[in-house]
Design a protein around this motif. Sequence first.
Motif, short mmCIF file in Angstrom:
data_model
loop_
_atom_site.label_atom_id
_atom_site.label_comp_id
_atom_site.label_asym_id
_atom_site.label_seq_id
_atom_site.Cartn_x
_atom_site.Cartn_y
_atom_site.Cartn_z
N PHE A 119 -2.36 18.72 -3.98
CA PHE A 119 -2.70 17.39 -3.49
C PHE A 119 -3.85 17.47 -2.49
N SER A 120 -4.70 16.47 -2.51
CA SER A 120 -5.74 16.32 -1.49
C SER A 120 -5.94 14.84 -1.21
N GLY A 121 -6.34 14.53 0.02
CA GLY A 121 -6.48 13.12 0.41
C GLY A 121 -5.14 12.41 0.41
N GLU A 122 -4.09 13.12 0.84
CA GLU A 122 -2.73 12.57 0.74
C GLU A 122 -2.51 11.32 1.57
N HIS A 123 -3.30 11.12 2.62
CA HIS A 123 -3.06 9.98 3.53
C HIS A 123 -4.06 8.84 3.32
N THR A 124 -4.81 8.89 2.23
CA THR A 124 -5.69 7.77 1.88
C THR A 124 -4.87 6.58 1.42
N LYS A 125 -5.09 5.43 2.01
CA LYS A 125 -4.31 4.24 1.65
C LYS A 125 -4.75 3.71 0.29
N ILE A 126 -3.78 3.52 -0.61
CA ILE A 126 -4.02 3.02 -1.96
C ILE A 126 -3.44 1.61 -2.05
N PRO A 127 -4.22 0.62 -2.54
CA PRO A 127 -3.77 -0.78 -2.53
C PRO A 127 -2.78 -1.13 -3.63
N PHE A 170 -9.53 1.52 -7.44
CA PHE A 170 -9.08 0.24 -6.90
C PHE A 170 -10.14 -0.29 -5.94
N PRO A 171 -10.29 -1.61 -5.84
CA PRO A 171 -11.18 -2.16 -4.82
C PRO A 171 -10.73 -1.72 -3.44
N ARG A 172 -11.67 -1.44 -2.57
CA ARG A 172 -11.34 -0.97 -1.24
C ARG A 172 -10.61 -2.04 -0.45
N LEU A 173 -9.65 -1.63 0.35
CA LEU A 173 -8.88 -2.57 1.17
C LEU A 173 -9.80 -3.27 2.17
N ALA A 174 -9.55 -4.56 2.36
CA ALA A 174 -10.33 -5.31 3.34
C ALA A 174 -9.95 -4.82 4.73
N THR A 189 0.85 -1.19 0.00
CA THR A 189 0.00 0.00 0.00
C THR A 189 0.88 1.24 0.00
N CYS A 190 0.28 2.35 -0.37
CA CYS A 190 1.00 3.62 -0.33
C CYS A 190 -0.02 4.75 -0.20
N THR A 191 0.46 5.94 -0.07
CA THR A 191 -0.38 7.13 -0.07
C THR A 191 0.25 8.15 -1.02
N LEU A 192 -0.52 9.16 -1.39
CA LEU A 192 0.04 10.22 -2.22
C LEU A 192 1.17 10.94 -1.50
N ASN A 229 -3.97 18.67 -10.40
CA ASN A 229 -4.68 18.40 -9.15
C ASN A 229 -4.73 16.90 -8.95
N LEU A 230 -4.14 16.44 -7.85
CA LEU A 230 -4.12 15.01 -7.53
C LEU A 230 -4.93 14.79 -6.25
N ALA A 231 -5.97 13.96 -6.35
CA ALA A 231 -6.85 13.75 -5.20
C ALA A 231 -7.10 12.26 -5.01
N ALA A 232 -7.09 11.82 -3.76
CA ALA A 232 -7.42 10.43 -3.42
C ALA A 232 -8.54 10.45 -2.38
N GLU A 233 -9.51 9.58 -2.57
CA GLU A 233 -10.61 9.49 -1.62
C GLU A 233 -11.07 8.05 -1.51
N GLU A 234 -11.65 7.74 -0.37
CA GLU A 234 -12.14 6.39 -0.10
C GLU A 234 -13.66 6.40 -0.09
N THR A 235 -14.27 5.56 -0.94
CA THR A 235 -15.72 5.40 -0.98
C THR A 235 -16.06 4.10 -0.27
N PRO A 236 -17.35 3.80 -0.07
CA PRO A 236 -17.70 2.54 0.59
C PRO A 236 -17.15 1.29 -0.09
N ASP A 237 -16.94 1.34 -1.42
CA ASP A 237 -16.52 0.15 -2.15
C ASP A 237 -15.15 0.28 -2.80
N GLU A 238 -14.68 1.50 -3.06
CA GLU A 238 -13.47 1.67 -3.86
C GLU A 238 -12.58 2.80 -3.32
N ILE A 239 -11.35 2.79 -3.81
CA ILE A 239 -10.41 3.89 -3.58
C ILE A 239 -10.27 4.62 -4.92
#
Length: 325
Positions: A211-219, A321-325, A190-193, A245-255
């Motif tokens: 950057f926004s959502g820099e600490h969202t975990k990306i699988p 990406f599929p959300r992390l388990a 995993t990583c983050t922005l 503009n680089l943004a990361a966000e976590e939804t109920p099902d995906e990153i």
Amino acid sequence: MTQHWRPPLILVLAGGLSGTLALSFAGIVALRYLGPEIGFRNAAMVLGVAITCATAVLGWLLLRLILRPILALERYAAEVRFDSTSQVDAPVRFGTRELHHTSQSVIGMATTLRDREATIRSFTDHVTHEIKTPVAAIRAAVELLEDGGMLSAEDLKIVQEIDGAQAQIQTQLDALRRAVQARETRYLGTCTLADIRAVIVENFPMLGFHFSGEHTKIPISSNGMHIVLQQLLQNSVEQNASQINLAAEETPDEIHITIQDNGSGISTGNADRIFNAFFTTKRESGGTGMGLSIARNVIAAHNGKITCKASDSGAQFQIAFPRLA
């Protein structure tokens, strides 16, 4: 090869339910007759042990015929998914008839996909190897002609065009090898922005970043995410962008990772083709048409997808990406 009898699934389930029900009724009847003879407490203890043993036998049968084959098939699928290039031992016990057919279909599908992947790699290696020799010969001939010093200006121009053509072929071969490698390489982790922010900013000093959502975990590991962003940001530079503009966000099902630039954008007609291998609008300036294809292959290797979104200004890409388990 020994043929094993495999009961239908309905027979196993019906037998298990019927056996459980039969044990309950048998216990009630036996308690009624044994109670007066040996005492109700002793009868209850004897029947409890007998029913427990009989239930354990039924549970063992269900475990052997249903649960164990399903778990074995799950492990097999996970191993193939983790490394599709190596030979993975397929399950040999399938329990019921329905599980046998399902397992054979899954194993057959995995084998077909593995063979198809091996065919692509073999074909690519063969083509790049066979073309590499004549390209090297062309390059050597060009150097000999240039070193001879006997060429006119027009002849020298033709030789330079030939040299440019062989250089373009070599670039295409290198890009093809990278694209095929991206199909099979997985960057686990995993990583983050925030993890790759410094490298991205350093590699693209001509771009301004927000950057926004820099600490969202990306699988995906930072190396894999860096490869993806490298290709996308290079595309932005080629489209004369100056701001990203680089943004990361976590939804109920995906990153979701969104990359938005302020460049010249992508025409509607090209939006559906930009991820196709060798498609480029900048072939005259050395474009190979493999950058976005490489990014897509790396993302697909991690069960993700990338799409080009409609945007009022510049180009916008979204990675899911599929959300992390």
